[in-house]
Design a protein around this motif. Structure first.
Motif, PDB file in Angstrom:
ATOM      1  N   LEU A   1      11.530   7.991   5.100  1.00  0.00           N
ATOM      2  CA  LEU A   1      11.054   6.666   5.487  1.00  0.00           C
ATOM      3  C   LEU A   1      11.537   6.326   6.886  1.00  0.00           C
ATOM      4  CD1 LEU A   1       9.670   3.968   4.751  1.00  0.00           C
ATOM      5  CD2 LEU A   1      11.877   3.240   3.793  1.00  0.00           C
ATOM      6  N   ALA A   2      10.581   6.113   7.787  1.00  0.00           N
ATOM      7  CA  ALA A   2      10.883   5.692   9.155  1.00  0.00           C
ATOM      8  C   ALA A   2      10.292   4.297   9.334  1.00  0.00           C
ATOM      9  CB  ALA A   2      10.276   6.663  10.164  1.00  0.00           C
ATOM     10  N   THR A   3      11.150   3.311   9.391  1.00  0.00           N
ATOM     11  CA  THR A   3      10.699   1.936   9.540  1.00  0.00           C
ATOM     12  C   THR A   3      11.653   1.193  10.464  1.00  0.00           C
ATOM     13  OG1 THR A   3      10.133  -0.134   8.387  1.00  0.00           O
ATOM     14  CG2 THR A   3      11.942   1.143   7.470  1.00  0.00           C
ATOM     15  N   ASP A   4      11.151   0.120  11.046  1.00  0.00           N
ATOM     16  CA  ASP A   4      12.014  -0.710  11.891  1.00  0.00           C
ATOM     17  C   ASP A   4      12.277  -2.057  11.232  1.00  0.00           C
ATOM     18  OD1 ASP A   4       9.539  -1.813  12.154  1.00  0.00           O
ATOM     19  OD2 ASP A   4       9.475  -1.706  14.334  1.00  0.00           O
TER      20      ASP A   4
ATOM     21  N   LYS B   1       0.827  -1.206   0.000  1.00  0.00           N
ATOM     22  CA  LYS B   1       0.000   0.000   0.000  1.00  0.00           C
ATOM     23  C   LYS B   1       0.867   1.263   0.000  1.00  0.00           C
ATOM     24  CE  LYS B   1      -4.048  -1.965   2.245  1.00  0.00           C
ATOM     25  NZ  LYS B   1      -4.932  -1.877   3.427  1.00  0.00           N
ATOM     26  N   PHE B   2       1.968   1.230   0.730  1.00  0.00           N
ATOM     27  CA  PHE B   2       2.875   2.371   0.758  1.00  0.00           C
ATOM     28  C   PHE B   2       3.508   2.578  -0.618  1.00  0.00           C
ATOM     29  CE2 PHE B   2       2.623   1.535   5.273  1.00  0.00           C
ATOM     30  CZ  PHE B   2       2.577   2.815   5.809  1.00  0.00           C
TER      31      PHE B   2
ATOM     32  N   GLU C   1       0.983   4.120  -2.911  1.00  0.00           N
ATOM     33  CA  GLU C   1       0.761   5.529  -2.567  1.00  0.00           C
ATOM     34  C   GLU C   1       1.935   6.401  -3.023  1.00  0.00           C
ATOM     35  OE1 GLU C   1      -1.462   8.739  -1.060  1.00  0.00           O
ATOM     36  OE2 GLU C   1      -2.034   6.680  -1.547  1.00  0.00           O
ATOM     37  N   ILE C   2       3.144   5.941  -2.843  1.00  0.00           N
ATOM     38  CA  ILE C   2       4.320   6.699  -3.295  1.00  0.00           C
ATOM     39  C   ILE C   2       4.285   6.853  -4.811  1.00  0.00           C
ATOM     40  CG2 ILE C   2       6.852   6.650  -3.523  1.00  0.00           C
ATOM     41  CD1 ILE C   2       6.879   5.291  -0.716  1.00  0.00           C
ATOM     42  N   GLU C   3       3.982   5.778  -5.513  1.00  0.00           N
ATOM     43  CA  GLU C   3       3.888   5.852  -6.981  1.00  0.00           C
ATOM     44  C   GLU C   3       2.839   6.871  -7.406  1.00  0.00           C
ATOM     45  OE1 GLU C   3       5.198   1.294  -8.168  1.00  0.00           O
ATOM     46  OE2 GLU C   3       3.077   1.714  -7.796  1.00  0.00           O
ATOM     47  N   LYS C   4       1.690   6.855  -6.764  1.00  0.00           N
ATOM     48  CA  LYS C   4       0.605   7.788  -7.074  1.00  0.00           C
ATOM     49  C   LYS C   4       1.048   9.235  -6.842  1.00  0.00           C
ATOM     50  CE  LYS C   4      -3.014   8.708  -4.369  1.00  0.00           C
ATOM     51  NZ  LYS C   4      -4.159   8.458  -3.504  1.00  0.00           N
TER      52      LYS C   4
ATOM     53  N   ILE D   1       2.264   9.456   5.806  1.00  0.00           N
ATOM     54  CA  ILE D   1       1.513   8.264   5.421  1.00  0.00           C
ATOM     55  C   ILE D   1       1.867   7.219   6.466  1.00  0.00           C
ATOM     56  CG2 ILE D   1       1.102   6.530   3.645  1.00  0.00           C
ATOM     57  CD1 ILE D   1       2.457   8.563   1.666  1.00  0.00           C
ATOM     58  N   GLY D   2       0.890   6.809   7.247  1.00  0.00           N
ATOM     59  CA  GLY D   2       1.147   5.873   8.329  1.00  0.00           C
ATOM     60  C   GLY D   2       0.381   4.578   8.164  1.00  0.00           C
TER      61      GLY D   2
END
Length: 96
Positions: A22-25, A3-4, A7-10, A74-75
């Motif tokens: 980008l904040a990810t673990d 989904k992310f 959304e980024i592509e859009k 975007i969360g």
């Protein structure tokens, strides 16, 4: 993550001048998204994922503050991290 990516592509189709913090673990997901979008993705260098260590806590705070200074977050559903960053920075949050 799918989904992310969608959304980024859009968003990039609307405005190719955009960049995304980008904040990810999850190292694998970070690598995957960076491979797809290259320099459009900004991440914290030398991040420590273990939030139970002092360095990991600092890394989390850095991600939190960086997100709070963006124009839009975007969360993911149930992400307190995204919600607090949005509230702290008084910026719009979209949940995917």
């Amino acid at each position: 993550t799918a989904k992310f990516i969608t959304e980024i592509e859009k968003l990039l189709k609307k405005d190719n001048r955009l960049y995304f913090y980008l904040a990810t673990d999850d190292w694998k997901e970070e690598e995957r998204i960076k491979e797809l979008f290259g320099t459009k993705i900004i991440t914290q260098p030398n991040k420590v994922l273990n939030r139970f260590t002092e360095k990991g806590m600092y890394s989390s705070i850095i991600d939190f503050l960086c997100l709070s200074k963006t124009n839009y977050i975007i969360g993911s559903y149930g992400s307190i991290f995204s919600k607090f960053s949005s509230e702290y920075g008084n910026i719009k949050l979209e949940i995917l």
